[in-house]
Write a protein that holds these residues in place. Structure first.
Motif, PDB file in Angstrom:
ATOM      1  N   LEU A  47      38.189  37.675  42.129  1.00 29.18           N
ATOM      2  CA  LEU A  47      38.290  37.607  40.673  1.00 29.18           C
ATOM      3  C   LEU A  47      38.579  38.998  40.117  1.00 29.18           C
ATOM      4  O   LEU A  47      37.942  39.979  40.501  1.00 29.18           O
ATOM      5  N   CYS A  67      31.058  29.083  34.581  1.00 30.57           N
ATOM      6  CA  CYS A  67      30.628  29.742  35.823  1.00 30.57           C
ATOM      7  C   CYS A  67      29.403  29.050  36.408  1.00 30.57           C
ATOM      8  O   CYS A  67      28.353  28.982  35.769  1.00 30.57           O
ATOM      9  N   PRO A  68      29.501  28.550  37.635  1.00 32.99           N
ATOM     10  CA  PRO A  68      28.376  27.817  38.225  1.00 32.99           C
ATOM     11  C   PRO A  68      27.218  28.710  38.663  1.00 32.99           C
ATOM     12  O   PRO A  68      26.122  28.210  38.920  1.00 32.99           O
ATOM     13  N   THR A  69      27.455  29.991  38.755  1.00 35.32           N
ATOM     14  CA  THR A  69      26.386  30.877  39.252  1.00 35.32           C
ATOM     15  C   THR A  69      25.787  31.768  38.165  1.00 35.32           C
ATOM     16  O   THR A  69      24.909  32.591  38.460  1.00 35.32           O
ATOM     17  N   ALA A  71      27.331  34.169  36.689  1.00 38.36           N
ATOM     18  CA  ALA A  71      27.785  35.553  36.874  1.00 38.36           C
ATOM     19  C   ALA A  71      28.472  36.114  35.637  1.00 38.36           C
ATOM     20  O   ALA A  71      28.505  37.329  35.450  1.00 38.36           O
ATOM     21  N   VAL A  72      29.071  35.231  34.811  1.00 47.78           N
ATOM     22  CA  VAL A  72      29.732  35.710  33.592  1.00 47.78           C
ATOM     23  C   VAL A  72      28.694  35.860  32.500  1.00 47.78           C
ATOM     24  O   VAL A  72      27.960  34.913  32.201  1.00 47.78           O
ATOM     25  N   VAL A  92      31.198  40.634  34.383  1.00 49.81           N
ATOM     26  CA  VAL A  92      30.931  39.785  35.553  1.00 49.81           C
ATOM     27  C   VAL A  92      29.897  40.485  36.423  1.00 49.81           C
ATOM     28  O   VAL A  92      30.089  41.638  36.829  1.00 49.81           O
ATOM     29  N   CYS A  97      28.744  36.686  41.618  1.00 51.03           N
ATOM     30  CA  CYS A  97      30.084  36.069  41.665  1.00 51.03           C
ATOM     31  C   CYS A  97      30.497  35.767  43.107  1.00 51.03           C
ATOM     32  O   CYS A  97      30.370  36.619  43.988  1.00 51.03           O
ATOM     33  N   ASN A  98      31.029  34.551  43.325  1.00 50.28           N
ATOM     34  CA  ASN A  98      31.537  34.199  44.653  1.00 50.28           C
ATOM     35  C   ASN A  98      33.059  33.994  44.644  1.00 50.28           C
ATOM     36  O   ASN A  98      33.608  33.397  45.563  1.00 50.28           O
ATOM     37  N   ASP A  99      33.715  34.471  43.594  1.00 51.61           N
ATOM     38  CA  ASP A  99      35.180  34.421  43.474  1.00 51.61           C
ATOM     39  C   ASP A  99      35.726  32.990  43.511  1.00 51.61           C
ATOM     40  O   ASP A  99      36.827  32.757  44.017  1.00 51.61           O
ATOM     41  N   CYS A 100      34.968  32.049  42.963  1.00 48.24           N
ATOM     42  CA  CYS A 100      35.431  30.652  43.005  1.00 48.24           C
ATOM     43  C   CYS A 100      36.581  30.391  42.032  1.00 48.24           C
ATOM     44  O   CYS A 100      37.334  29.441  42.200  1.00 48.24           O
ATOM     45  N   GLY A 101      36.705  31.212  40.994  1.00 45.81           N
ATOM     46  CA  GLY A 101      37.836  31.092  40.073  1.00 45.81           C
ATOM     47  C   GLY A 101      37.658  30.086  38.952  1.00 45.81           C
ATOM     48  O   GLY A 101      38.585  29.872  38.169  1.00 45.81           O
ATOM     49  N   LYS A 102      36.491  29.474  38.830  1.00 40.63           N
ATOM     50  CA  LYS A 102      36.309  28.462  37.773  1.00 40.63           C
ATOM     51  C   LYS A 102      36.420  29.092  36.379  1.00 40.63           C
ATOM     52  O   LYS A 102      36.925  28.476  35.451  1.00 40.63           O
ATOM     53  N   CYS A 103      35.963  30.315  36.235  1.00 42.66           N
ATOM     54  CA  CYS A 103      36.094  31.007  34.943  1.00 42.66           C
ATOM     55  C   CYS A 103      37.568  31.276  34.626  1.00 42.66           C
ATOM     56  O   CYS A 103      38.003  31.151  33.479  1.00 42.66           O
TER      57      CYS A 103
HETATM   58  S1  SF4 Z   1      34.802  33.541  39.977  1.00 44.91           S
HETATM   59 FE1  SF4 Z   1      33.303  31.816  39.963  1.00 44.91          FE
HETATM   60  S2  SF4 Z   1      31.326  32.775  40.423  1.00 44.91           S
HETATM   61 FE2  SF4 Z   1      32.739  34.441  39.844  1.00 44.91          FE
HETATM   62  S3  SF4 Z   1      32.394  34.744  37.657  1.00 44.91           S
HETATM   63 FE3  SF4 Z   1      34.111  33.310  37.849  1.00 44.91          FE
HETATM   64  S4  SF4 Z   1      33.203  31.258  37.808  1.00 44.91           S
HETATM   65 FE4  SF4 Z   1      31.535  32.723  38.179  1.00 44.91          FE
END
Ligand code: SF4
Ligand code: SF4
Length: 314
Positions: A47, A67-69, A71-72, A92, A97-103
């Motif tokens: 990210l 963000c599921p964790t 982190a944002v 962030v 953050c696990n770099d899932c990209g949902k944000c």
């Molecule tokens: S990449 Fe995923 S874990 Fe990282 S800030 Fe975005 S939503 Fe959250």
């Protein structure tokens, strides 16, 4: 099999002869203090956060619940561009953050975005073929760069093989820091190596890049002995490798490589990549010096030319 890319740039004229498509593979074993492409260092997709594009949590804020964790988070405030008052930017927490990209998926302004794209050889070749008329008319081709592209050896070999099967000139832009067996495999499909030479003193090389230089120097000698062609690239870093003695040692090494070296390029240090470190929430380049002067670069160029080398400045 897929390669992990962090960028692809068309109409490149600085990465080998003619007009080229430069494909940047992600991941690098070096940690150069002056690195201009910190997004290239890690192997996984990451990210990035371009704060200047964020329109603020007051009117947007979509990334926070996405963000599921958790982190944002709300970050610093800045003056609103339009109207009165302030807006709240996001930050962030990289430890969450696990770099899932949902944000990034919900960010309308692309302030949050993922860096790292997986492409198969066929998918990469589709992009390569689009510019073939330009390669043909200019004597150009494809350059595979990084990061360190030798760190994705199977994919690199397959991509170079596919290019050569279609009559496309190939260049590999490399630090040279890899097992010889990797280089040996790609040699028959590599028309030109763009080969970095950062310091001739191994301890100083390790201090500036995180790795010693013996393997790099040995690989350069082996490429030359095997009939490969090289352009040597020297990043000129103030107070690190820019002295007369440094260039004397580099010049002698390059001369010893003989006719394998078509050209030596000087790449003066600049600090334009500093902003990219902020996008990853990482500390920036640790070179505390002004870029080298034109006078110094010209002097180093003349020094190498006096040894009979063909030298250009980027
Ligand atoms: S990449 Fe995923 S874990 Fe990282 S800030 Fe975005 S939503 Fe959250
Ligand atoms: S979604 Fe993008 S623009 Fe909206 S608050 Fe988050 S980072 Fe800013």
């Amino acid at each position: 099999m897929k390669g992990k890319f962090y960028d692809i740039q068309g109409f490149s004229v600085h990465d080998g002869p003619g007009i080229r498509l430069t494909l940047f593979l992600k991941g690098c074993p070096l940690r150069c203090l002056w690195c201009h492409s910190p997004e290239s260092q890690a192997f996984p997709t990451q990210l990035n956060r371009m704060e200047v594009k964020c329109t603020g949590t007051e009117t947007c804020g979509r990334c926070l619940p996405a963000c599921p964790t958790g982190a944002v988070k709300p970050g610093r405030k800045k003056k609103a561009l339009a109207g009165e008052g302030e807006i709240t930017l996001v930050r962030v927490d990289r430890t969450l953050c696990n770099d899932c990209g949902k944000c990034a998926e919900v960010c309308p302004s692309k302030a949050l975005y993922l860096c790292g794209t997986d492409l198969s050889v066929d998918e990469a070749m589709e992009k390569v073929r689009r510019d073939k008329p330009f390669y043909d008319s200019s004597g150009g081709g494809v350059t595979v760069s990084g990061g360190e592209c030798l760190c994705q050896p199977d994919f690199l070999l397959a991509l170079l093989t596919a290019c050569k099967a279609e009559g496309i000139h190939t260049a590999v832009d490399t630090t040279g820091y890899a097992d010889w067996s990797v280089i040996e495999r790609i040699l028959p499909y590599t028309d030109l190596f763009l080969y970095d030479l950062k310091h001739m003193d191994s301890a100083k090389h390790a201090r500036g890049t995180g790795v010693p230089n013996e393997r790099i120097l040995e690989n350069a000698r082996k490429i030359a002995a095997a009939g490969g062609k090289m352009q040597i690239r020297i990043p000129v870093i103030p107070m690190y490798n820019d002295s007369t003695e440094d260039f004397d040692a580099a010049g002698r090494f390059i001369s010893d490589l003989g006719a394998a070296v078509e050209m030596t390029q000087l790449l003066p240090y600049h600090s334009l990549g500093a902003i990219k470190w902020e996008r990853l929430d990482r500390e920036g380049p640790r070179v505390e010096a002004a870029p080298p002067t034109d006078q110094l670069i010209q002097a180093r160029k003349s020094q190498l030319e006096a040894l009979g080398l063909c030298v250009t400045i980027h």
